[in-house]
Scaffold this motif. Structure first.
Motif, PDB file in Angstrom:
ATOM      1  N   ILE A  54      -5.621  15.391  11.143  1.00  0.00           N
ATOM      2  CA  ILE A  54      -6.701  16.151  10.523  1.00  0.00           C
ATOM      3  C   ILE A  54      -8.008  15.806  11.218  1.00  0.00           C
ATOM      4  N   SER A  55      -9.034  16.577  10.921  1.00  0.00           N
ATOM      5  CA  SER A  55     -10.328  16.286  11.540  1.00  0.00           C
ATOM      6  C   SER A  55     -10.953  15.054  10.887  1.00  0.00           C
ATOM      7  N   MET A  56     -11.800  14.384  11.647  1.00  0.00           N
ATOM      8  CA  MET A  56     -12.490  13.213  11.127  1.00  0.00           C
ATOM      9  C   MET A  56     -13.395  13.620   9.971  1.00  0.00           C
ATOM     10  N   ARG A  57     -14.017  14.766  10.062  1.00  0.00           N
ATOM     11  CA  ARG A  57     -14.918  15.248   9.001  1.00  0.00           C
ATOM     12  C   ARG A  57     -14.148  15.456   7.697  1.00  0.00           C
ATOM     13  N   THR A  58     -12.968  16.035   7.787  1.00  0.00           N
ATOM     14  CA  THR A  58     -12.150  16.244   6.589  1.00  0.00           C
ATOM     15  C   THR A  58     -11.784  14.912   5.961  1.00  0.00           C
ATOM     16  N   TYR A  59     -11.318  13.974   6.786  1.00  0.00           N
ATOM     17  CA  TYR A  59     -10.937  12.665   6.256  1.00  0.00           C
ATOM     18  C   TYR A  59     -12.145  11.955   5.646  1.00  0.00           C
ATOM     19  N   GLN A  60     -13.266  12.026   6.308  1.00  0.00           N
ATOM     20  CA  GLN A  60     -14.494  11.404   5.803  1.00  0.00           C
ATOM     21  C   GLN A  60     -14.880  12.010   4.446  1.00  0.00           C
ATOM     22  N   ASP A  61     -14.797  13.321   4.337  1.00  0.00           N
ATOM     23  CA  ASP A  61     -15.128  13.980   3.075  1.00  0.00           C
ATOM     24  C   ASP A  61     -14.184  13.545   1.957  1.00  0.00           C
ATOM     25  N   TRP A  62     -12.905  13.391   2.256  1.00  0.00           N
ATOM     26  CA  TRP A  62     -11.942  12.928   1.251  1.00  0.00           C
ATOM     27  C   TRP A  62     -12.266  11.499   0.836  1.00  0.00           C
ATOM     28  N   LYS A  63     -12.540  10.653   1.832  1.00  0.00           N
ATOM     29  CA  LYS A  63     -12.770   9.228   1.573  1.00  0.00           C
ATOM     30  C   LYS A  63     -14.066   9.000   0.795  1.00  0.00           C
ATOM     31  N   LEU A  64     -15.050   9.856   0.998  1.00  0.00           N
ATOM     32  CA  LEU A  64     -16.329   9.726   0.311  1.00  0.00           C
ATOM     33  C   LEU A  64     -16.383  10.538  -0.988  1.00  0.00           C
ATOM     34  N   GLY A  65     -15.322  11.284  -1.267  1.00  0.00           N
ATOM     35  CA  GLY A  65     -15.271  12.063  -2.496  1.00  0.00           C
ATOM     36  C   GLY A  65     -16.029  13.374  -2.452  1.00  0.00           C
ATOM     37  N   ARG A  66     -16.438  13.812  -1.252  1.00  0.00           N
ATOM     38  CA  ARG A  66     -17.162  15.084  -1.136  1.00  0.00           C
ATOM     39  C   ARG A  66     -16.219  16.274  -1.195  1.00  0.00           C
ATOM     40  N   ALA A  67     -14.963  16.054  -0.847  1.00  0.00           N
ATOM     41  CA  ALA A  67     -13.929  17.084  -0.942  1.00  0.00           C
ATOM     42  C   ALA A  67     -12.731  16.428  -1.610  1.00  0.00           C
ATOM     43  N   LYS A  68     -12.005  17.217  -2.390  1.00  0.00           N
ATOM     44  CA  LYS A  68     -10.917  16.652  -3.169  1.00  0.00           C
ATOM     45  C   LYS A  68      -9.657  17.501  -3.017  1.00  0.00           C
ATOM     46  N   PRO A  69      -8.782  17.105  -2.112  1.00  0.00           N
ATOM     47  CA  PRO A  69      -7.534  17.863  -1.971  1.00  0.00           C
ATOM     48  C   PRO A  69      -6.712  17.709  -3.246  1.00  0.00           C
ATOM     49  N   GLN A  70      -6.452  18.796  -3.928  1.00  0.00           N
ATOM     50  CA  GLN A  70      -5.778  18.744  -5.216  1.00  0.00           C
ATOM     51  C   GLN A  70      -4.388  18.129  -5.137  1.00  0.00           C
ATOM     52  N   ALA A  71      -3.689  18.381  -4.070  1.00  0.00           N
ATOM     53  CA  ALA A  71      -2.313  17.892  -3.954  1.00  0.00           C
ATOM     54  C   ALA A  71      -2.249  16.366  -3.933  1.00  0.00           C
ATOM     55  N   ALA A  72      -3.263  15.705  -3.420  1.00  0.00           N
ATOM     56  CA  ALA A  72      -3.227  14.242  -3.304  1.00  0.00           C
ATOM     57  C   ALA A  72      -3.043  13.576  -4.659  1.00  0.00           C
ATOM     58  N   GLY A  73      -3.789  13.992  -5.637  1.00  0.00           N
ATOM     59  CA  GLY A  73      -3.674  13.410  -6.969  1.00  0.00           C
ATOM     60  C   GLY A  73      -2.330  13.682  -7.603  1.00  0.00           C
ATOM     61  N   VAL A  74      -1.808  14.877  -7.396  1.00  0.00           N
ATOM     62  CA  VAL A  74      -0.504  15.241  -7.954  1.00  0.00           C
ATOM     63  C   VAL A  74       0.601  14.405  -7.306  1.00  0.00           C
ATOM     64  N   VAL A  75       0.530  14.240  -5.990  1.00  0.00           N
ATOM     65  CA  VAL A  75       1.539  13.445  -5.289  1.00  0.00           C
ATOM     66  C   VAL A  75       1.552  12.017  -5.821  1.00  0.00           C
ATOM     67  N   ILE A  76       0.392  11.427  -6.019  1.00  0.00           N
ATOM     68  CA  ILE A  76       0.323  10.059  -6.532  1.00  0.00           C
ATOM     69  C   ILE A  76       0.885   9.989  -7.946  1.00  0.00           C
ATOM     70  N   LYS A  77       0.577  10.963  -8.783  1.00  0.00           N
ATOM     71  CA  LYS A  77       1.131  10.976 -10.140  1.00  0.00           C
ATOM     72  C   LYS A  77       2.651  11.077 -10.105  1.00  0.00           C
ATOM     73  N   MET A  78       3.171  11.896  -9.191  1.00  0.00           N
ATOM     74  CA  MET A  78       4.631  12.031  -9.067  1.00  0.00           C
ATOM     75  C   MET A  78       5.250  10.716  -8.605  1.00  0.00           C
ATOM     76  N   LEU A  79       4.642  10.074  -7.601  1.00  0.00           N
ATOM     77  CA  LEU A  79       5.158   8.787  -7.130  1.00  0.00           C
ATOM     78  C   LEU A  79       5.097   7.743  -8.237  1.00  0.00           C
ATOM     79  N   GLY A  80       4.090   7.823  -9.090  1.00  0.00           N
ATOM     80  CA  GLY A  80       3.941   6.882 -10.187  1.00  0.00           C
ATOM     81  C   GLY A  80       5.040   6.976 -11.229  1.00  0.00           C
ATOM     82  N   LYS A  81       5.774   8.074 -11.232  1.00  0.00           N
ATOM     83  CA  LYS A  81       6.879   8.248 -12.171  1.00  0.00           C
ATOM     84  C   LYS A  81       8.182   7.648 -11.651  1.00  0.00           C
ATOM     85  N   LEU A  82       8.168   7.168 -10.396  1.00  0.00           N
ATOM     86  CA  LEU A  82       9.371   6.600  -9.784  1.00  0.00           C
ATOM     87  C   LEU A  82       9.331   5.083  -9.841  1.00  0.00           C
TER      88      LEU A  82
END
Length: 79
Positions: free
Chosen positions: A34-62
């Motif tokens: 991915i682009s550095m800008r996209t990763y930076q935005d995710w890491k700083l909370g400026r952009a929020k990929p919706q799937a990331a939270g869902v994936v973590i919740k799913m992994l948390g059920k295992l």
């Protein structure tokens, strides 16, 4: 959990696995394909990929062994 917390925890965990060697945002972004800008935005909370939270919740059920198996399968898909 906020998405930026998730990315910071994972980034730090990957650095820890790398003997504590710091990993730049650019290097991490390159490794993720991915682009550095996209990763930076995710890491700083400026952009929020919706799937990331869902994936973590799913992994948390295992249990731990299933998480490892699932993540290894996911990693093989990228090869």
């Amino acid at each position: 959990m906020k998405i930026d917390d998730l990315f910071n925890i994972l980034h730090n965990a990957i650095e820890s696995e790398n003997n504590g060697k710091k990993i730049s945002l650019q290097d991490m972004a390159n490794n993720l394909g991915i682009s550095m800008r996209t990763y930076q935005d995710w890491k700083l909370g400026r952009a929020k990929p919706q799937a990331a939270g869902v994936v973590i919740k799913m992994l948390g059920k295992l249990d731990d062994d299933e998480i490892i198996r699932a993540v290894r399968k996911i990693n093989r898909l990228g090869d």
